[in-house]
Design a protein around this motif. Structure first.
Motif, PDB file in Angstrom:
ATOM      1  N   UNK A   1      -2.962  -0.362  12.194  1.00 57.16           N
ATOM      2  CA  UNK A   1      -2.790  -1.808  12.104  1.00 57.16           C
ATOM      3  C   UNK A   1      -2.149  -2.203  10.778  1.00 57.16           C
ATOM      4  N   UNK A   2      -2.549  -1.530   9.709  1.00 59.32           N
ATOM      5  CA  UNK A   2      -1.929  -1.776   8.409  1.00 59.32           C
ATOM      6  C   UNK A   2      -0.427  -1.523   8.466  1.00 59.32           C
ATOM      7  N   UNK A   3      -0.055  -0.429   9.119  1.00 59.48           N
ATOM      8  CA  UNK A   3       1.360  -0.096   9.202  1.00 59.48           C
ATOM      9  C   UNK A   3       2.118  -1.119  10.050  1.00 59.48           C
ATOM     10  N   UNK A   4       1.550  -1.473  11.182  1.00 60.27           N
ATOM     11  CA  UNK A   4       2.202  -2.438  12.062  1.00 60.27           C
ATOM     12  C   UNK A   4       2.360  -3.799  11.393  1.00 60.27           C
ATOM     13  N   UNK A   5       1.442  -4.131  10.520  1.00 67.26           N
ATOM     14  CA  UNK A   5       1.490  -5.416   9.827  1.00 67.26           C
ATOM     15  C   UNK A   5       2.349  -5.375   8.561  1.00 67.26           C
ATOM     16  N   UNK A   6       3.001  -4.257   8.326  1.00 67.34           N
ATOM     17  CA  UNK A   6       3.929  -4.175   7.212  1.00 67.34           C
ATOM     18  C   UNK A   6       3.296  -3.983   5.853  1.00 67.34           C
ATOM     19  N   UNK A   7       2.082  -3.408   5.798  1.00 64.15           N
ATOM     20  CA  UNK A   7       1.405  -3.205   4.515  1.00 64.15           C
ATOM     21  C   UNK A   7       1.797  -1.892   3.855  1.00 64.15           C
ATOM     22  N   UNK A   8       2.289  -0.932   4.631  1.00 67.66           N
ATOM     23  CA  UNK A   8       2.496   0.429   4.139  1.00 67.66           C
ATOM     24  C   UNK A   8       3.939   0.622   3.657  1.00 67.66           C
ATOM     25  N   UNK A   9       4.084   1.271   2.533  1.00 67.07           N
ATOM     26  CA  UNK A   9       5.407   1.592   1.955  1.00 67.07           C
ATOM     27  C   UNK A   9       6.282   2.246   3.007  1.00 67.07           C
ATOM     28  N   UNK A  10       7.468   1.715   3.207  1.00 68.75           N
ATOM     29  CA  UNK A  10       8.303   2.112   4.344  1.00 68.75           C
ATOM     30  C   UNK A  10       8.730   3.577   4.301  1.00 68.75           C
TER      31      UNK A  10
ATOM     32  N   UNK B   1      -3.983  10.652   1.809  1.00 70.42           N
ATOM     33  CA  UNK B   1      -3.379   9.773   2.797  1.00 70.42           C
ATOM     34  C   UNK B   1      -4.276   8.543   2.931  1.00 70.42           C
ATOM     35  N   UNK B   2      -3.835   7.557   3.691  1.00 63.00           N
ATOM     36  CA  UNK B   2      -4.640   6.348   3.870  1.00 63.00           C
ATOM     37  C   UNK B   2      -5.998   6.684   4.459  1.00 63.00           C
ATOM     38  N   UNK B   3      -5.994   7.457   5.533  1.00 64.37           N
ATOM     39  CA  UNK B   3      -7.261   7.807   6.183  1.00 64.37           C
ATOM     40  C   UNK B   3      -8.000   8.874   5.388  1.00 64.37           C
ATOM     41  N   UNK B   4      -7.258   9.792   4.766  1.00 61.46           N
ATOM     42  CA  UNK B   4      -7.909  10.839   3.984  1.00 61.46           C
ATOM     43  C   UNK B   4      -8.785  10.280   2.891  1.00 61.46           C
ATOM     44  N   UNK B   5      -8.268   9.320   2.109  1.00 58.72           N
ATOM     45  CA  UNK B   5      -9.082   8.750   1.039  1.00 58.72           C
ATOM     46  C   UNK B   5     -10.173   7.859   1.603  1.00 58.72           C
ATOM     47  N   UNK B   6      -9.873   7.168   2.683  1.00 62.81           N
ATOM     48  CA  UNK B   6     -10.896   6.338   3.323  1.00 62.81           C
ATOM     49  C   UNK B   6     -12.123   7.177   3.674  1.00 62.81           C
ATOM     50  N   UNK B   7     -11.903   8.397   4.116  1.00 61.13           N
ATOM     51  CA  UNK B   7     -13.021   9.262   4.509  1.00 61.13           C
ATOM     52  C   UNK B   7     -13.886   9.674   3.323  1.00 61.13           C
TER      53      UNK B   7
ATOM     54  N   UNK C   1      -2.073  10.040   9.990  1.00 60.77           N
ATOM     55  CA  UNK C   1      -3.123   9.635   9.065  1.00 60.77           C
ATOM     56  C   UNK C   1      -2.649   8.605   8.034  1.00 60.77           C
ATOM     57  N   UNK C   2      -1.426   8.141   8.205  1.00 60.38           N
ATOM     58  CA  UNK C   2      -0.933   7.012   7.409  1.00 60.38           C
ATOM     59  C   UNK C   2      -0.537   5.833   8.289  1.00 60.38           C
ATOM     60  N   UNK C   3      -0.921   5.878   9.550  1.00 59.90           N
ATOM     61  CA  UNK C   3      -0.696   4.739  10.427  1.00 59.90           C
ATOM     62  C   UNK C   3       0.697   4.625  11.001  1.00 59.90           C
ATOM     63  N   UNK C   4       1.582   5.578  10.725  1.00 60.15           N
ATOM     64  CA  UNK C   4       2.971   5.488  11.180  1.00 60.15           C
ATOM     65  C   UNK C   4       3.065   5.708  12.687  1.00 60.15           C
ATOM     66  N   UNK C   5       2.160   6.504  13.244  1.00 62.40           N
ATOM     67  CA  UNK C   5       2.141   6.773  14.677  1.00 62.40           C
ATOM     68  C   UNK C   5       0.878   6.216  15.312  1.00 62.40           C
ATOM     69  N   UNK C   6       0.991   5.835  16.564  1.00 60.47           N
ATOM     70  CA  UNK C   6      -0.169   5.336  17.313  1.00 60.47           C
ATOM     71  C   UNK C   6      -1.169   6.480  17.514  1.00 60.47           C
TER      72      UNK C   6
ATOM     73  N   UNK D   1       0.828  -1.210   0.000  1.00 61.98           N
ATOM     74  CA  UNK D   1       0.000   0.000   0.000  1.00 61.98           C
ATOM     75  C   UNK D   1       0.860   1.256   0.000  1.00 61.98           C
ATOM     76  N   UNK D   2       0.518   2.206  -0.867  1.00 59.88           N
ATOM     77  CA  UNK D   2       1.170   3.514  -0.923  1.00 59.88           C
ATOM     78  C   UNK D   2       0.107   4.602  -0.924  1.00 59.88           C
ATOM     79  N   UNK D   3       0.415   5.706  -0.255  1.00 60.34           N
ATOM     80  CA  UNK D   3      -0.510   6.847  -0.200  1.00 60.34           C
ATOM     81  C   UNK D   3       0.302   8.120  -0.009  1.00 60.34           C
TER      82      UNK D   3
END
Length: 516
Positions: free
Chosen positions: A277-286, A223-229, A477-482, A211-213
């Protein structure tokens, strides 16, 4: 390159009469002859003037060819030369603000509600355009329907020219179709299926980020959450007039209330936790937070899904991808609901072109905008040299010939709903959805249609808040921070400022609604 032609971030209008009006001016009509510009009409040649224009994006390799042709056409009419300054999207907010504050001479500049146009207007940086357009901007005025002008004034004045085509945005995800089929996954129809596909890529396709955003400030709609909204049809979460593309304050339920994420967290908190959760599970572009152009990793084959601000991909997008990933294939996935009334609009546009007060060439700047809104000149600036970069397909479509020499970026300086052509080789699968966006009757009217926010009373708070937002928001908003921990820090550093901005916005909304 923020999204060259395929990233149609802008909100826009298009009436059913646009096809008729768009065809009424012949392609061979001489340039610059229908602008009522006084001296030209009287036959007196204007002295040469160089206009400095600041717009976002990357400079195309063949930009000098296009500028040379434009200057050739303008020499015997408005006699303008062009000094076009391109600013990387990631640097846009800071660069344009510093430029305006320094008093540097700029004649035309890009701005937007999701950037800082309200603040710049409140601070007095932009010239009111009503009189200038009435005298020098006949084409600019006529190429945009009255509804567009009415919905995009500030305190009853035209402070910038709206750039847009539709009443709402088409949003989607671009997906690696070849990987989906390789993994035996059927076409994706839901948000859950999209995320399930990302997990499959993580498990079975090493070396590709699922996943990239957008991970930089100024692009957070994608962003991940921005488009989700953007696919929230339950509560209709929307960005506010005060903070542009930030959901730290937000509207929902079309109720005229301003919600504060630090106090009213749902449904946004649910989306933040999903992204985390996506970020923690390694789905998001590093490197999501350091990629200035978030589309490029996807086009290079380094990601399986990317957020996108339009339906379909377009030939340029496809060709760039396939040149990097031979044998690869793409498709777009959208959760857009085209049902009449499902989508909400206040008919505001998202992109504007303004004339700074410091400009020494205000009249000529408006003359240039008028010239650029003539059909053949619009074609030149939007698509490049005819026969080299593109060729017309009828009056309303075009075919790309060279996707690397000149790419379309009309949405940052010339867009109007009458002259804009469609890519003849576009993915026509979503033409029905595009038609929905172009018909105002398909939308539920936002109760705040016609409302403008005057930020003068909270300028200090906005400055303080924006500093904190730049530190946390893209990562949050990209899951990098809690989200829970980060929102506590957000509240400690910017909570009081955010609360005062919310209160001022709500006060003005209440006054606006009381007059209706």
């Amino acid at each position: 390159m923020r999204i060259k032609r395929w990233w149609n971030l802008s909100l826009v209008l298009l009436l059913s009469i646009s096809l008729i009006v768009g065809c009424s001016k012949g392609a061979n009509e001489p340039s610059g002859t229908d602008s009522a510009t006084g001296n030209e009409a009287a036959g007196t040649k204007l002295e040469p003037v160089t206009l400095k224009i600041m717009i976002p994006g990357d400079r195309p390799p063949d930009m000098d060819l296009v500028i040379a042709e434009a200057e050739r056409r303008m020499k015997d009419t408005i006699n303008v030369k062009l000094d076009i300054v391109f600013v990387p999207w990631a640097d846009l907010g800071q660069k344009t603000q510093v430029t305006l504050a320094s008093g540097e001479n700029i004649d035309l500049i890009f701005d937007a509600p999701w950037l800082h146009i309200n603040q710049m207007i409140a601070d007095g940086f932009y010239e009111p355009l009503d009189d200038l357009l009435a005298k020098y901007g006949k084409n600019v005025l006529e190429k945009r329907p009255q509804q567009m002008w009415d919905a995009n004034k500030y305190n009853g004045k035209i402070m910038a020219v709206p750039l847009g085509l539709v009443y709402g945005t088409g949003n989607s995800y671009v997906v690696r179709k070849d990987l989906r089929e390789k993994l035996g996954i059927p076409p994706i129809k839901t948000q859950k299926e999209l995320i399930d596909f990302a997990y499959k890529v993580k498990e079975q396709v090493p070396g590709i980020a699922p996943f990239m955003a957008a991970g930089t400030s100024g692009q957070q709609t994608y962003s991940i959450v921005g488009l989700r909204s953007q696919f929230d049809y339950d509560t209709h979460v929307r960005f506010t007039h005060a903070l542009g593309s930030s959901l730290m304050l937000y509207y929902k339920n079309n109720d005229g209330k301003v919600y504060n994420l630090l106090e009213d967290s749902e449904p946004v908190m649910t989306w933040l936790k999903e992204a985390r959760q996506m970020y923690l599970d390694g789905l998001v572009y590093k490197d999501i937070l350091t990629a200035k152009d978030f589309i490029q990793p996807f086009l290079s084959g380094k990601a399986a899904i990317v957020t996108k601000g339009s339906f379909g991909t377009g030939l340029s997008f496809d060709q760039q991808f396939k040149s990097n990933v031979p044998g690869g294939d793409l498709e777009t996935v959208t959760f857009f609901d085209g049902t009449k009334g499902a989508n909400m609009s206040n008919f505001k546009q998202w992109n504007f072109l303004a004339v700074p007060k410091v400009s020494k060439n205000k009249e000529r700047a408006v003359m240039f905008m008028d010239w650029a809104n003539e059909k053949e000149n619009y074609d030149l600036l939007s698509y490049g040299i005819q026969g080299k970069h593109w060729e017309p397909v009828g009056d309303m479509e075009y075919k790309l010939l060279d996707t690397k020499g000149y790419w379309g970026f009309g949405y940052v300086w010339v867009w109007n709903p009458i002259d804009e052509r469609s890519d003849a080789e576009r993915d026509k699968k979503y033409d029905e959805f595009e038609a929905v966006l172009r018909d105002a009757d398909n939308f539920t009217r936002d109760v705040l249609t016609g409302f403008d926010f005057d930020s003068a009373a909270v300028q200090n708070d906005l400055s303080q808040y924006n500093t904190v937002e730049a530190k946390y928001y893209p990562a949050l908003f990209n899951g990098v921070l809690d989200p829970e921990e980060t929102l506590k820090k957000f509240e400690a550093e910017a909570g009081p400022s955010l609360k005062r901005i919310q209160a001022e916005l709500q006060k003005q909304i209440d006054a606006f609604l009381a007059k209706k």
